[in-house]
Design a protein around this motif. Structure first.
Motif, mmCIF file in Angstrom:
data_model
loop_
_atom_site.group_PDB
_atom_site.id
_atom_site.type_symbol
_atom_site.label_atom_id
_atom_site.label_comp_id
_atom_site.label_asym_id
_atom_site.label_seq_id
_atom_site.Cartn_x
_atom_site.Cartn_y
_atom_site.Cartn_z
ATOM 1 N N MET A 193 1.747 -6.410 -5.872
ATOM 2 C CA MET A 193 2.826 -7.267 -5.377
ATOM 3 C C MET A 193 3.291 -8.132 -6.538
ATOM 4 O O MET A 193 2.491 -8.852 -7.142
ATOM 5 N N ASN A 194 4.553 -8.013 -6.881
ATOM 6 C CA ASN A 194 5.137 -8.774 -7.998
ATOM 7 C C ASN A 194 4.374 -8.552 -9.307
ATOM 8 O O ASN A 194 4.154 -9.474 -10.094
ATOM 9 N N GLY A 195 3.963 -7.316 -9.532
ATOM 10 C CA GLY A 195 3.337 -6.962 -10.794
ATOM 11 C C GLY A 195 1.862 -7.271 -10.919
ATOM 12 O O GLY A 195 1.256 -7.015 -11.960
ATOM 13 N N GLU A 196 1.263 -7.806 -9.867
ATOM 14 C CA GLU A 196 -0.163 -8.138 -9.869
ATOM 15 C C GLU A 196 -0.856 -7.427 -8.719
ATOM 16 O O GLU A 196 -0.214 -7.088 -7.713
ATOM 17 N N PRO A 197 -2.172 -7.186 -8.830
ATOM 18 C CA PRO A 197 -2.881 -6.593 -7.696
ATOM 19 C C PRO A 197 -2.682 -7.435 -6.431
ATOM 20 O O PRO A 197 -2.606 -8.667 -6.506
ATOM 21 N N LEU A 198 -2.571 -6.779 -5.308
ATOM 22 C CA LEU A 198 -2.465 -7.502 -4.038
ATOM 23 C C LEU A 198 -3.582 -8.533 -3.930
ATOM 24 O O LEU A 198 -4.726 -8.262 -4.319
ATOM 25 N N ASN A 199 -3.264 -9.722 -3.389
ATOM 26 C CA ASN A 199 -4.348 -10.652 -3.080
ATOM 27 C C ASN A 199 -4.786 -10.438 -1.626
ATOM 28 O O ASN A 199 -4.212 -9.632 -0.896
ATOM 29 N N ARG A 200 -5.815 -11.143 -1.237
ATOM 30 C CA ARG A 200 -6.377 -10.907 0.097
ATOM 31 C C ARG A 200 -5.379 -11.196 1.208
ATOM 32 O O ARG A 200 -5.298 -10.462 2.201
ATOM 33 N N ASP A 201 -4.606 -12.270 1.068
ATOM 34 C CA ASP A 201 -3.645 -12.614 2.113
ATOM 35 C C ASP A 201 -2.639 -11.496 2.356
ATOM 36 O O ASP A 201 -2.137 -11.338 3.470
ATOM 37 N N HIS A 202 -2.332 -10.748 1.319
ATOM 38 C CA HIS A 202 -1.261 -9.764 1.430
ATOM 39 C C HIS A 202 -1.756 -8.328 1.440
ATOM 40 O O HIS A 202 -0.982 -7.401 1.225
ATOM 41 N N GLY A 203 -3.062 -8.132 1.718
ATOM 42 C CA GLY A 203 -3.532 -6.803 2.046
ATOM 43 C C GLY A 203 -4.472 -6.128 1.086
ATOM 44 O O GLY A 203 -4.702 -4.919 1.212
ATOM 45 N N PRO A 205 -7.295 -4.231 -0.641
ATOM 46 C CA PRO A 205 -6.764 -3.614 -1.864
ATOM 47 C C PRO A 205 -5.560 -2.700 -1.656
ATOM 48 O O PRO A 205 -4.840 -2.399 -2.596
ATOM 49 N N LEU A 206 -5.328 -2.227 -0.424
ATOM 50 C CA LEU A 206 -4.184 -1.359 -0.134
ATOM 51 C C LEU A 206 -3.498 -1.792 1.151
ATOM 52 O O LEU A 206 -4.161 -2.141 2.127
ATOM 53 N N ARG A 207 -2.188 -1.709 1.134
ATOM 54 C CA ARG A 207 -1.406 -1.963 2.329
ATOM 55 C C ARG A 207 -0.255 -0.965 2.384
ATOM 56 O O ARG A 207 0.088 -0.329 1.385
ATOM 57 N N VAL A 208 0.350 -0.867 3.535
ATOM 58 C CA VAL A 208 1.565 -0.080 3.694
ATOM 59 C C VAL A 208 2.754 -1.035 3.629
ATOM 60 O O VAL A 208 2.695 -2.154 4.147
ATOM 61 N N VAL A 209 3.814 -0.609 2.970
ATOM 62 C CA VAL A 209 5.072 -1.349 2.976
ATOM 63 C C VAL A 209 6.140 -0.406 3.509
ATOM 64 O O VAL A 209 6.393 0.655 2.925
ATOM 65 N N VAL A 210 6.724 -0.775 4.657
ATOM 66 C CA VAL A 210 7.777 0.026 5.284
ATOM 67 C C VAL A 210 9.081 -0.751 5.145
ATOM 68 O O VAL A 210 9.368 -1.640 5.948
ATOM 69 N N PRO A 211 9.886 -0.458 4.128
ATOM 70 C CA PRO A 211 11.105 -1.240 3.893
ATOM 71 C C PRO A 211 12.104 -1.137 5.036
ATOM 72 O O PRO A 211 12.205 -0.104 5.709
ATOM 73 N N GLY A 212 12.824 -2.231 5.266
ATOM 74 C CA GLY A 212 13.892 -2.233 6.258
ATOM 75 C C GLY A 212 13.447 -2.372 7.685
ATOM 76 O O GLY A 212 14.262 -2.340 8.608
ATOM 77 N N VAL A 213 12.132 -2.525 7.887
ATOM 78 C CA VAL A 213 11.545 -2.537 9.230
ATOM 79 C C VAL A 213 10.805 -3.865 9.418
ATOM 80 O O VAL A 213 10.352 -4.471 8.447
ATOM 81 N N ILE A 214 10.686 -4.332 10.650
ATOM 82 C CA ILE A 214 9.984 -5.599 10.878
ATOM 83 C C ILE A 214 8.591 -5.555 10.248
ATOM 84 O O ILE A 214 7.942 -4.509 10.196
ATOM 85 N N GLY A 215 8.124 -6.706 9.806
ATOM 86 C CA GLY A 215 6.886 -6.776 9.052
ATOM 87 C C GLY A 215 5.666 -6.247 9.782
ATOM 88 O O GLY A 215 4.695 -5.824 9.145
ATOM 89 N N ALA A 216 5.716 -6.236 11.105
ATOM 90 C CA ALA A 216 4.556 -5.800 11.905
ATOM 91 C C ALA A 216 4.156 -4.355 11.632
ATOM 92 O O ALA A 216 3.027 -3.959 11.941
ATOM 93 N N SER A 218 4.240 -2.937 8.559
ATOM 94 C CA SER A 218 3.703 -2.841 7.192
ATOM 95 C C SER A 218 2.247 -3.294 7.200
ATOM 96 O O SER A 218 1.922 -4.426 6.828
ATOM 97 N N VAL A 219 1.376 -2.408 7.621
ATOM 98 C CA VAL A 219 -0.017 -2.740 7.902
ATOM 99 C C VAL A 219 -0.777 -3.075 6.617
ATOM 100 O O VAL A 219 -0.728 -2.323 5.635
ATOM 101 N N LYS A 220 -1.502 -4.188 6.646
ATOM 102 C CA LYS A 220 -2.316 -4.631 5.513
ATOM 103 C C LYS A 220 -3.746 -4.103 5.652
ATOM 104 O O LYS A 220 -4.157 -3.650 6.703
ATOM 105 N N TRP A 221 -4.490 -4.202 4.536
ATOM 106 C CA TRP A 221 -5.917 -3.834 4.509
ATOM 107 C C TRP A 221 -6.140 -2.443 5.119
ATOM 108 O O TRP A 221 -6.894 -2.258 6.074
ATOM 109 N N LEU A 222 -5.486 -1.457 4.523
ATOM 110 C CA LEU A 222 -5.459 -0.122 5.098
ATOM 111 C C LEU A 222 -6.851 0.506 5.171
ATOM 112 O O LEU A 222 -7.594 0.529 4.196
ATOM 113 N N ASP A 223 -7.188 1.017 6.344
ATOM 114 C CA ASP A 223 -8.477 1.661 6.591
ATOM 115 C C ASP A 223 -8.297 3.163 6.776
ATOM 116 O O ASP A 223 -8.930 3.968 6.118
ATOM 117 N N CYS A 224 -7.431 3.557 7.716
ATOM 118 C CA CYS A 224 -7.177 4.981 7.938
ATOM 119 C C CYS A 224 -5.719 5.240 8.225
ATOM 120 O O CYS A 224 -4.970 4.353 8.624
#
Length: 393
Positions: A193-203, A205-216, A218-224
């Motif tokens: 995020m912004n050129g740095e590894p994601l921090n904990r608040d924002h997911g 080590p991995l998160r999904v980002v679905v552009p153009g769609v409500i934030g709900a 874009s799942v953070k802390w991806l498991d499966c």
């Protein structure tokens, strides 16, 4: 999950910026002051709104962390961080917005249920990672696939995050497979995020980002990642984040009558002025943001200094010094625009903003027209009051 230590309480919350306006502590939900949003086109990480449904997960062994992909014709596949990072990396500028942004104003008209957000449950980030289309191709699902041979039509993202709405189970959401496998949709499995590894608040080590769609979604802390035949049956897909008419209340609601909300409508807000601001008579600068979902650009931002009787057009920009043209290939299609205009305010008045997107969608004038019991998608004209004669400087 290997490498994950999921806290069962809120004792391991990360540090946060002191200027954040906290809307709830447990779970932690907070937004920056509105003025912070217009200080830069890309929202700083520590001033990006925080939206959570439970304690922040802790991943304590990145080497063992993995994402399980299920629902394939063959066996499930386990992907590690090194597998994701071997794929081509893309940086996508995308605005995320909570569906409840501006809920507080809607609640003033008639009470709604949900976290009381002002106008800052929105932010624009540059997300770095692999395209979901590439990740799925890695496990045997071709690009531009809408249905798999086994009948999969949706892609469900399951989080490490645990929440009470799922009875202690994980947060989850889904998008259509056709969107997930389309490289032009720019759906990311993001690790930066912004050129740095994601921090904990924002997911991290991995998160999904679905552009153009409500934030709900874009799942953070991806498991499966699950390839499934129907939409996710998770709580936040089936019993939340749906748009109901004003006639529906908690006594007559039938969640199954509405589809889960995906794209967010055209939206704008004034950030240079508070709800009520004392100013000196004369010129006043009106600045803020405008955004629309689905990759639609912003064609116009109109500002009124007489409560909506007459209008002037504000200038729009994304990157400083670069002309913004809606839907132009050089513009960031998934990102907001910032706007500003200087107007005369010789007397106390109401200043109003509304935006028009590239499909000619315009914000509704009145919040009553779009009131809904969950208080989502308040995209009505944003209004602020200025009181002339008493300086607040």
């Amino acid at each position: 999950m290997p490498g994950v230590k999921g806290p069962s309480d809120y004792l391991q919350e990360p540090p946060r910026h002191p200027s954040l306006q906290i809307n709830s502590k447990y779970p932690f939900n907070a937004e920056p002051p509105r003025s912070a949003l217009i200080s830069s086109y890309v929202t700083p990480v520590d001033l990006f709104y925080k939206r959570n449904h439970g304690p922040i997960p802790v991943v304590d062994d990145i080497e063992r962390y993995s994402v399980l992909i299920r629902g394939l014709i063959d066996n499930s596949r386990e992907l590690f961080m090194r597998d994701i990072k071997m794929l081509p990396k893309y940086n996508v500028a995308a605005t995320l917005q909570c569906a409840g942004n501006r809920r507080t104003a809607m609640s003033k008209v008639k009470t709604v249920k949900g976290v009381g957000w002002d106008v800052s449950a929105i932010g624009n980030g540059v997300w770095g990672g692999a395209k979901l289309a590439d990740v799925l191709e890695l496990v045997g699902i071709s690009k531009l696939t809408s249905t798999t041979k086994s009948g999969g039509k949706h892609v469900e993202f399951v989080s490490i995050d645990k929440c009470k709405e799922e009875n202690g189970g994980p947060y989850k959401a889904s998008i259509p497979l056709s969107q997930a496998t389309n490289p032009e949709a720019d759906v990311l499995v993001a690790y930066e995020m912004n050129g740095e590894p994601l921090n904990r608040d924002h997911g991290y080590p991995l998160r999904v980002v679905v552009p153009g769609v409500i934030g709900a979604r874009s799942v953070k802390w991806l498991d499966c990642i699950n390839i499934i035949a129907e939409e996710s049956q998770g709580f936040f897909m089936q019993k939340d984040y749906k748009m109901f008419p004003p006639s529906v209340n908690w006594d007559n609601i039938n969640w199954s009558t509405r589809r889960p909300q995906m794209d967010f409508p055209v939206q704008s807000a004034i950030c240079s002025l508070e709800d009520v601001t004392a100013i000196k008579p004369g010129k006043v600068k009106v600045s803020g943001y405008a955004a629309s979902g689905g990759g639609r650009g912003i064609d116009r931002v109109d500002v009124s200094v007489d409560g909506g009787k007459t209008w002037v057009e504000a200038s729009r920009y994304q990157k400083p010094g670069v002309q913004y043209i809606s839907d132009d290939m050089n513009s960031d299609k998934w990102a907001w625009v910032l706007f500003d205009v200087t107007v005369d305010a010789p007397q106390s008045t109401e200043i109003v903003v509304k935006a028009v997107d590239s499909a000619a969608n315009v914000q509704p004038e009145n919040v009553l027209e779009i009131w809904n019991l969950r208080g989502i998608l308040n995209t009505s004209w944003h209004r602020v009051q200025v009181r002339v004669g008493h300086s607040n400087m």
